[in-house]
Structure formats: structure tokens, C-alpha cells
Design a protein around this motif. Sequence first.
Motif, short mmCIF file in Angstrom:
data_model
loop_
_atom_site.label_atom_id
_atom_site.label_comp_id
_atom_site.label_asym_id
_atom_site.label_seq_id
_atom_site.Cartn_x
_atom_site.Cartn_y
_atom_site.Cartn_z
N LEU A 78 0.33 -1.29 -0.49
CA LEU A 78 -0.30 -0.35 -0.07
C LEU A 78 1.08 1.62 0.01
O LEU A 78 0.66 2.23 -0.74
N GLU A 79 1.55 1.21 0.90
CA GLU A 79 3.34 2.60 0.67
C GLU A 79 3.50 2.69 -0.92
O GLU A 79 3.48 4.11 -1.20
N SER A 80 3.67 1.38 -1.74
CA SER A 80 4.92 1.58 -2.79
C SER A 80 3.81 2.79 -3.25
O SER A 80 3.21 3.12 -4.51
N MET A 81 2.37 1.61 -3.07
CA MET A 81 1.01 2.67 -4.33
C MET A 81 0.84 3.91 -3.90
O MET A 81 0.46 4.45 -5.22
N THR A 82 0.68 4.42 -2.72
CA THR A 82 0.46 5.42 -2.44
C THR A 82 1.27 6.61 -3.21
O THR A 82 1.59 7.92 -3.82
N SER A 83 3.05 6.40 -2.83
CA SER A 83 4.07 6.31 -3.68
C SER A 83 4.07 6.85 -4.50
O SER A 83 4.04 8.05 -5.50
N ILE A 84 3.49 5.75 -5.78
CA ILE A 84 3.34 6.29 -7.33
C ILE A 84 2.03 6.95 -7.88
O ILE A 84 1.44 6.71 -8.93
N GLY A 85 0.95 7.53 -6.83
CA GLY A 85 0.13 7.78 -6.90
C GLY A 85 -1.29 7.21 -6.59
O GLY A 85 -1.84 8.36 -7.48
N SER A 106 -4.81 6.33 -6.34
CA SER A 106 -6.30 6.62 -5.95
C SER A 106 -6.38 5.63 -4.81
O SER A 106 -6.36 4.44 -4.14
N THR A 107 -7.46 5.96 -3.87
CA THR A 107 -7.83 4.95 -2.52
C THR A 107 -8.57 3.41 -2.81
O THR A 107 -8.43 2.72 -2.94
N PHE A 108 -8.95 4.22 -4.29
CA PHE A 108 -9.76 2.61 -4.51
C PHE A 108 -9.15 1.89 -5.97
O PHE A 108 -9.06 0.33 -5.46
N ASP A 109 -7.63 2.54 -6.02
CA ASP A 109 -6.89 1.12 -6.98
C ASP A 109 -6.26 0.74 -5.71
O ASP A 109 -5.92 -0.38 -5.48
N LYS A 110 -6.12 1.48 -4.71
CA LYS A 110 -5.72 0.48 -3.71
C LYS A 110 -6.13 -0.54 -2.78
O LYS A 110 -5.92 -1.67 -2.60
N ILE A 111 -7.80 -0.14 -3.25
CA ILE A 111 -9.00 -1.35 -2.53
C ILE A 111 -8.41 -2.66 -3.22
O ILE A 111 -8.66 -3.40 -2.79
N ARG A 112 -8.65 -2.05 -4.52
CA ARG A 112 -8.49 -2.68 -6.04
C ARG A 112 -7.92 -3.82 -5.89
O ARG A 112 -7.21 -5.08 -6.33
N TYR A 113 -6.28 -2.99 -6.23
CA TYR A 113 -5.21 -4.15 -6.83
C TYR A 113 -4.08 -3.79 -5.18
O TYR A 113 -3.03 -4.82 -5.36
N GLY A 114 -4.57 -3.34 -4.68
CA GLY A 114 -3.54 -3.64 -2.87
C GLY A 114 -4.38 -4.58 -1.78
O GLY A 114 -3.28 -5.28 -1.07
N ILE A 115 -4.84 -4.52 -1.57
CA ILE A 115 -5.66 -4.95 -0.61
C ILE A 115 -6.88 -6.00 -0.95
O ILE A 115 -6.49 -7.61 -0.63
N ILE A 116 -7.69 -6.04 -1.92
CA ILE A 116 -8.28 -6.88 -2.48
C ILE A 116 -7.62 -8.66 -2.88
O ILE A 116 -7.83 -9.70 -2.34
N PRO A 117 -6.53 -8.16 -3.61
CA PRO A 117 -6.11 -9.75 -3.80
C PRO A 117 -5.24 -10.64 -2.88
O PRO A 117 -4.84 -12.10 -1.88
N GLN A 118 -5.03 -9.59 -1.75
CA GLN A 118 -4.92 -10.01 -0.71
C GLN A 118 -5.53 -10.82 0.04
O GLN A 118 -4.99 -11.39 1.17
#
Length: 268
Positions: free
Chosen positions: A172-179, A181-193
Motif C-alpha cells: 500500500l505504501e508503494s502504491m501511495t508513492s506512485i499516486g 487512488s484509494t480505490f486503486d489501493k483497495i482494488r489492487y493492493g487489499i483485495i488480492p491479499q
Amino acid sequence: MTTLERQLLAAPRNFQYVSTVLIILCILFAWSLTTISIQTMDENSLKVASNIIYGLTHPDLNLLLNVSKQSVLYLLVETLCIAFLGTIVGSILAVPLAFLAASNIVPKPVAWTIRLLLIFIRTIPALVYGLMFIRVTGPGPFAGVLTIGLTSIGMLSKLYVDAIEELDVKVLESMTSIGCSTFDKIRYGIIPQLLSIFMSVMIYRFDMNMRDASVLGLVGAGGIGAPLIFAMRGYKWDQVGSILIGLVILILIIELFSTKLRSKLVKG
């Protein structure tokens, strides 16, 4: 002498500890025996026991194999539907509660408040919930679905919280660093895990709900429990045998498929 034998011989011998534990267990066993009374047993008791055994070993095949609304097959399908729908309802409602109870997602006071609510939900037995919902909706499968859904929330939320708090935050921190959005972090960072873990937990809970749904019929919440208790009260042990055979076969099938699905999800 093998290496394993040498290790066993070199291990410390704590005879005092083992002896104390054995003595305590023997005392508890002897104390438990004092609560057993066989004085109330007579010839009628043995006759009733023999009738139960005969009925269970000679089930009513007509009740077991036909497809009417009073048959075991129909009631098992109804019980299966109650457990399935209740699991889906509980799984969906448990997700937002789990995120609200995760201390790494929300402030700790909020998380602990939601956790207390979940503890309260888990404390009340399913039969009590069933009696409550029957008063609201009337007897039937709908009360069973609501009961299974509510009882599932407590356990599922607890296991979901454990999975959420073990999230890899570096992603999630790396996704935040590349800009992102919250939806992208949920979709590609949280849900797959979390998806495979959530699905595995949900399948495990469905396996448990199948057993709970078969009991809820005892209080009128639909399923096969009501015919089972009526057959037992009427001393129709051949019908009891048919119902139990159907339940055992169905639960074994569900256990087989759920174990395979959970193993695939964990490996995936």
C-alpha cells in the motif's frame, strides 16, 4: 542405539509433574462417576434402548428416498439452502465490520468498540437468536436464514480482522508513492491479499452452518430439525434413522468439497 533413542533417553524425566497430573485426572474421573446413577434403569429402559437401536438400524427407506415435501431429501435441500443463504448474508455483513474492527485501518477506540459488539454477537447461542427471529418473522426457513447470518457475523468478522491486520502494508505504501487512488489501493493492493483468505473462511463457516441449520429446526426455524424432534417424540425411530442417515451423507459430501476448495484457495 539410534539417534532418536539417545535423544529420548537424554530427555529430562519430570516424574513428579506427570504423577501430579495423573492423580488429578484420576480424582476428577472418580468424582465424575459419582454423578452417574443406574438405579433408575429397569426392564422398560432396556426395551426402549433396544427399540431405538432397532429403529436406527432399520430406517424408513420410503421417507429417505421419495421426493415429496415431507421426505428427507426435500428437507435436506431446505436445510442446505438455509445454511448457504445465511453464510452469504453473514459473509457480506462481516466485511465492513471487520474493517471497522481492524486497529491498523481505523482508530483504536473505534476498533475496540466494534470488537466488543462482535464479542456480544458471538456470545449469544444460535438457538436464542432463532427463538427471537421466530417471534419477529414467524416460524419457517426465513427465520433460520436470519439466525445463521447473524451468528456467522461474529466468527467471520473475527477471522477477517486477523487477516486484515496481517496485510502487507509495504504494498500500500508503494502504491501511495506512485499516486494510486484509494480505490486503486483497495482494488489492487487489499483485495488480492484478502480474497482467498476470506473465501476460505467463508467455506469453513458454511461447513459449520450446515450443522447449525439442522439444529435450528428444533425451535421451528425451518430445515430438518423439526421433523427429527417430532419423530423422536413420537418414538418413530425408523424415521429418526432415515433423517440421521441423510444428514450424515450430506455433511460428509459438504466436508469433502469444502476441504478441497479450501486447500485450492490456500495454495492459490
